[in-house]
Design a protein around this motif. Structure first.
Motif, PDB file in Angstrom:
ATOM      1  N   MET A   1       7.012  79.399  18.568  1.00 49.97           N
ATOM      2  CA  MET A   1       7.332  78.650  19.756  1.00 49.97           C
ATOM      3  C   MET A   1       6.788  79.399  20.972  1.00 49.97           C
ATOM      4  N   THR A   2       6.191  78.667  21.912  1.00 45.11           N
ATOM      5  CA  THR A   2       5.590  79.258  23.097  1.00 45.11           C
ATOM      6  C   THR A   2       6.649  79.510  24.163  1.00 45.11           C
ATOM      7  N   SER A   3       6.579  80.674  24.776  1.00 45.52           N
ATOM      8  CA  SER A   3       7.535  80.974  25.835  1.00 45.52           C
ATOM      9  C   SER A   3       7.161  80.223  27.095  1.00 45.52           C
ATOM     10  N   ALA A   4       8.112  80.016  27.977  1.00 49.38           N
ATOM     11  CA  ALA A   4       7.890  79.291  29.226  1.00 49.38           C
ATOM     12  C   ALA A   4       6.872  80.004  30.113  1.00 49.38           C
ATOM     13  N   ALA A   5       6.790  81.326  30.022  1.00 54.22           N
ATOM     14  CA  ALA A   5       5.880  82.090  30.868  1.00 54.22           C
ATOM     15  C   ALA A   5       4.417  81.842  30.511  1.00 54.22           C
ATOM     16  N   THR A   6       4.129  81.560  29.244  1.00 53.19           N
ATOM     17  CA  THR A   6       2.742  81.365  28.827  1.00 53.19           C
ATOM     18  C   THR A   6       2.359  79.890  28.766  1.00 53.19           C
ATOM     19  N   LYS A   7       3.297  79.009  28.946  1.00 55.60           N
ATOM     20  CA  LYS A   7       3.034  77.581  28.865  1.00 55.60           C
ATOM     21  C   LYS A   7       2.403  77.092  30.177  1.00 55.60           C
ATOM     22  N   SER A   8       1.274  76.385  30.105  1.00 55.40           N
ATOM     23  CA  SER A   8       0.608  75.871  31.295  1.00 55.40           C
ATOM     24  C   SER A   8       1.264  74.583  31.750  1.00 55.40           C
ATOM     25  N   ARG A   9       1.341  74.451  33.060  1.00 57.28           N
ATOM     26  CA  ARG A   9       1.843  73.217  33.650  1.00 57.28           C
ATOM     27  C   ARG A   9       0.659  72.453  34.227  1.00 57.28           C
ATOM     28  N   VAL A  10       0.788  71.145  34.317  1.00 58.06           N
ATOM     29  CA  VAL A  10      -0.261  70.308  34.883  1.00 58.06           C
ATOM     30  C   VAL A  10      -0.572  70.755  36.305  1.00 58.06           C
ATOM     31  N   GLU A  11       0.452  71.048  37.084  1.00 50.27           N
ATOM     32  CA  GLU A  11       0.255  71.471  38.469  1.00 50.27           C
ATOM     33  C   GLU A  11      -0.601  72.733  38.556  1.00 50.27           C
ATOM     34  N   ASP A  12      -0.402  73.654  37.616  1.00 43.73           N
ATOM     35  CA  ASP A  12      -1.193  74.883  37.609  1.00 43.73           C
ATOM     36  C   ASP A  12      -2.670  74.583  37.364  1.00 43.73           C
ATOM     37  N   LYS A  13      -2.936  73.646  36.471  1.00 43.08           N
ATOM     38  CA  LYS A  13      -4.322  73.263  36.183  1.00 43.08           C
ATOM     39  C   LYS A  13      -4.940  72.530  37.374  1.00 43.08           C
ATOM     40  N   LEU A  14      -4.188  71.623  37.994  1.00 44.89           N
ATOM     41  CA  LEU A  14      -4.697  70.877  39.133  1.00 44.89           C
ATOM     42  C   LEU A  14      -4.980  71.791  40.317  1.00 44.89           C
ATOM     43  N   TYR A  15      -4.227  72.861  40.447  1.00 51.60           N
ATOM     44  CA  TYR A  15      -4.422  73.800  41.543  1.00 51.60           C
ATOM     45  C   TYR A  15      -5.799  74.458  41.495  1.00 51.60           C
ATOM     46  N   GLN A  16      -6.389  74.520  40.312  1.00 49.10           N
ATOM     47  CA  GLN A  16      -7.706  75.140  40.157  1.00 49.10           C
ATOM     48  C   GLN A  16      -8.823  74.274  40.748  1.00 49.10           C
ATOM     49  N   ASN A  17      -8.575  72.969  40.894  1.00 51.00           N
ATOM     50  CA  ASN A  17      -9.570  72.073  41.463  1.00 51.00           C
ATOM     51  C   ASN A  17      -9.720  72.349  42.954  1.00 51.00           C
ATOM     52  N   ARG A  18     -10.871  72.051  43.485  1.00 52.02           N
ATOM     53  CA  ARG A  18     -11.115  72.209  44.909  1.00 52.02           C
ATOM     54  C   ARG A  18     -11.516  70.862  45.489  1.00 52.02           C
ATOM     55  N   TYR A  19     -11.222  70.682  46.763  1.00 54.07           N
ATOM     56  CA  TYR A  19     -11.510  69.419  47.426  1.00 54.07           C
ATOM     57  C   TYR A  19     -12.148  69.698  48.776  1.00 54.07           C
ATOM     58  N   LEU A  20     -13.312  69.125  49.021  1.00 57.96           N
ATOM     59  CA  LEU A  20     -13.977  69.271  50.300  1.00 57.96           C
ATOM     60  C   LEU A  20     -13.740  67.992  51.100  1.00 57.96           C
TER      61      LEU A  20
END
Length: 99
Positions: A1-20
């Motif tokens: 079972m994956t711990s909460a600390a290593t589990k990725s959230r959608v928000e974390d992935k979306l934060y990597q995107n950039r917008y001009l």
């Protein structure tokens, strides 16, 4: 079972995107309306970038900054004429980062 600390959230992935931002030239506009339709109201809940919101006058507004160009608004309102959608000008808009 994956711990909460290593589990990725959608928000974390979306934060990597950039917008001009293309200041003063949004690629999506909500057309004037007396009362928002059910589809316009739905956009305030289903837009993954949370670009649509209800203002204090009961009108749906968009802030296109951060739009992921996913097409959700086109599916809901593209054929009804309630929104005007265009691709962002070259060099502006979302830049997806994968990781």
């Amino acid at each position: 079972m994956t711990s909460a600390a290593t589990k990725s959230r959608v928000e974390d992935k979306l934060y990597q995107n950039r917008y001009l931002v293309d200041s003063g030239r949004p690629h999506i506009k909500v057309r004037p309306h007396q009362k928002p339709s059910a589809n316009l109201l739905a956009l305030t809940h289903v837009c993954p970038a949370k670009c649509y919101e209800l203002n204090d006058k009961g009108q749906v507004e968009i802030t296109a900054d951060g739009c992921m160009e996913c097409g959700t608004c086109q599916i809901l309102c593209g054929t009804t004429g309630e929104i005007e959608w265009n691709y962002p000008r070259g060099g502006f808009g979302i830049l997806f980062k994968f990781g």
